[in-house]
Motif scaffolding. Sequence first.
Motif, PDB file in Angstrom:
ATOM      1  N   THR A 211      28.501 -20.472  -9.359  1.00 44.44           N
ATOM      2  CA  THR A 211      27.220 -21.118  -9.054  1.00 44.44           C
ATOM      3  C   THR A 211      26.637 -20.651  -7.722  1.00 44.44           C
ATOM      4  O   THR A 211      25.465 -20.268  -7.672  1.00 44.44           O
TER       5      THR A 211
ATOM      6  N   GLN B 282      23.071 -18.824  -7.232  1.00 41.14           N
ATOM      7  CA  GLN B 282      22.055 -19.464  -6.393  1.00 41.14           C
ATOM      8  C   GLN B 282      21.501 -18.514  -5.332  1.00 41.14           C
ATOM      9  O   GLN B 282      20.365 -18.672  -4.914  1.00 41.14           O
TER      10      GLN B 282
ATOM     11  N   ASN C 183      22.244 -29.480  -7.044  1.00 43.49           N
ATOM     12  CA  ASN C 183      23.342 -28.571  -7.326  1.00 43.49           C
ATOM     13  C   ASN C 183      23.912 -28.828  -8.720  1.00 43.49           C
ATOM     14  O   ASN C 183      24.219 -27.893  -9.449  1.00 43.49           O
TER      15      ASN C 183
ATOM     16  N   TYR D 131      21.543 -27.467 -11.223  1.00 46.35           N
ATOM     17  CA  TYR D 131      21.650 -26.007 -11.245  1.00 46.35           C
ATOM     18  C   TYR D 131      22.875 -25.595 -12.067  1.00 46.35           C
ATOM     19  O   TYR D 131      22.790 -24.733 -12.925  1.00 46.35           O
TER      20      TYR D 131
END
Length: 154
Positions: free
Chosen positions: A91, A95, A28, A31
């Motif tokens: 985010t 995603q 995460n 990312y």
Amino acid sequence: MKKFFFMATMCIAMLSLQPTGTYAQETNNQYKETLYKMLDKSGGLESVKLMVPQLVNMMKQQAASQPDSFWEDFTKRWTKQLIDKMVEGITPIYQKHLTLKDLEDILAFYNTPAGKKLSASTPAVAKEVMPIGQQLGTEIGRQMQNEIANMVSK
């Protein structure tokens, strides 16, 4: 009974294949870092970076006695905070639609001559497009109000 043990074994095996919390957190974080880089390279963060000084200029009127150094530090801190919170918030949305590999590929595009040109021109294009959007929003808002007023008066 054999069926139960087989199912239990399969469940345990499947659970062991799930990423651990640390791995998921690292993924995460990777990312988020890649998303930040992509947004920065694309020019997408530029509008956020311009928004905070505008807000600060309005606040300066209410606390004009503060020295410029205070406002410079304040602007720097809040720009970082706003960007960090924005990236954190968006985010999960990214995603859902783009993989880490997708972001890396997009980031690679922004390192090409065409990508750099697009990135460099994005803030100027956005600035020129904004009045058109505002004008359209005003026009549509008036039309909607007229339509609602006509419906109510019937």
